[in-house]
Scaffold this motif. Structure first.
Motif, mmCIF file in Angstrom:
data_model
loop_
_atom_site.group_PDB
_atom_site.id
_atom_site.type_symbol
_atom_site.label_atom_id
_atom_site.label_comp_id
_atom_site.label_asym_id
_atom_site.label_seq_id
_atom_site.Cartn_x
_atom_site.Cartn_y
_atom_site.Cartn_z
ATOM 1 N N TYR A 195 0.769 -1.229 0.333
ATOM 2 C CA TYR A 195 0.295 -0.108 -0.153
ATOM 3 C C TYR A 195 0.602 1.321 0.024
ATOM 4 O O TYR A 195 1.737 0.797 0.784
ATOM 5 C CB TYR A 195 -0.675 -0.029 0.854
ATOM 6 N N LEU A 196 0.112 1.892 -0.727
ATOM 7 C CA LEU A 196 0.915 3.609 -0.976
ATOM 8 C C LEU A 196 -0.052 4.434 -0.053
ATOM 9 O O LEU A 196 -0.905 5.124 -1.201
ATOM 10 C CB LEU A 196 1.638 3.332 -1.628
ATOM 11 N N GLY A 197 0.076 4.773 1.295
ATOM 12 C CA GLY A 197 -1.033 5.844 2.010
ATOM 13 C C GLY A 197 -1.827 4.811 1.889
ATOM 14 O O GLY A 197 -1.895 3.455 3.016
ATOM 15 N N ALA A 198 -3.374 4.791 1.807
ATOM 16 C CA ALA A 198 -4.584 4.082 1.901
ATOM 17 C C ALA A 198 -4.884 3.053 0.261
ATOM 18 O O ALA A 198 -5.350 2.457 0.405
ATOM 19 C CB ALA A 198 -5.914 5.123 2.870
ATOM 20 N N THR A 199 -3.526 2.944 -0.419
ATOM 21 C CA THR A 199 -4.193 2.770 -2.085
ATOM 22 C C THR A 199 -3.190 1.728 -1.747
ATOM 23 O O THR A 199 -1.997 1.557 -1.697
ATOM 24 C CB THR A 199 -4.111 3.946 -3.316
ATOM 25 N N LYS A 200 -4.406 0.893 -2.473
ATOM 26 C CA LYS A 200 -4.139 -0.500 -3.028
ATOM 27 C C LYS A 200 -3.167 -0.874 -3.658
ATOM 28 O O LYS A 200 -3.803 0.122 -4.899
ATOM 29 C CB LYS A 200 -4.667 -1.968 -2.368
ATOM 30 N N LEU A 201 -1.663 -1.539 -4.606
ATOM 31 C CA LEU A 201 -1.260 -1.424 -5.266
ATOM 32 C C LEU A 201 -0.965 -2.350 -6.152
ATOM 33 O O LEU A 201 -1.303 -3.866 -5.887
ATOM 34 C CB LEU A 201 0.523 -1.068 -5.675
#
Length: 148
Positions: free
Chosen positions: A80-86
């Motif tokens: 995750y980058l911040g709350a964004t799932k990659l």
């Protein structure tokens, strides 16, 4: 306490009754105090424990990368980058480069949260991707070890 309905002669009262407004403000304050820590939590990762830790301030522009122990559909660890799932860990390189452009030259730092059971090689793989993106410092986040 009695409620004043008028002046000495029974006319309308021109003062604002602030008691209900104060009650509403106190309730709103309590609601925000309870909800704010929940909004800042981010991705749920079981962090390792360390004895010598420092508190960090939550800054609005800080970059947080989280790596979970579970393996995703692409065969890589869920990142995750911040709350964004990659979708893939390779996306981390371009995403971090993009976010670093907003930061000044001396403040290119990320906070890395990794699951407690994650192999060291997986943490190093993420750190290498971040360094390749131009990160100057990587801070590892851990839980404070409870003495006793």
């Amino acid at each position: 306490m009695s409620m004043a309905v008028g002046g000495k002669k029974g006319g309308p009262m021109a003062d604002i009754n602030v008691t209900p407004m104060a009650d509403i403000m106190i309730v709103l304050l309590i609601i925000f105090m309870v909800i704010t820590p929940m909004l800042q939590k981010g991705v749920d990762v079981k962090l390792p424990q360390a004895g010598n830790t420092k508190e960090r301030k939550d800054e609005p522009k800080s970059i947080v990368v989280a790596v979970k122990k579970e393996v995703g559909p692409a065969g890589e660890r869920i990142t995750y980058l911040g709350a964004t799932k990659l979708d893939r860990q390779a996306e981390l390189l371009s995403q971090v480069k993009e976010r670093l452009q907003d930061l000044p030259e001396g403040a290119r730092m990320i906070y890395l949260k990794a699951d407690e059971g994650l192999p060291y090689s997986e943490v190093m793989k993420v750190m290498d991707l971040c360094r390749e993106a131009g990160v100057e410092e990587v801070a590892l986040i851990s839980e404070r070890k409870v003495q006793g």
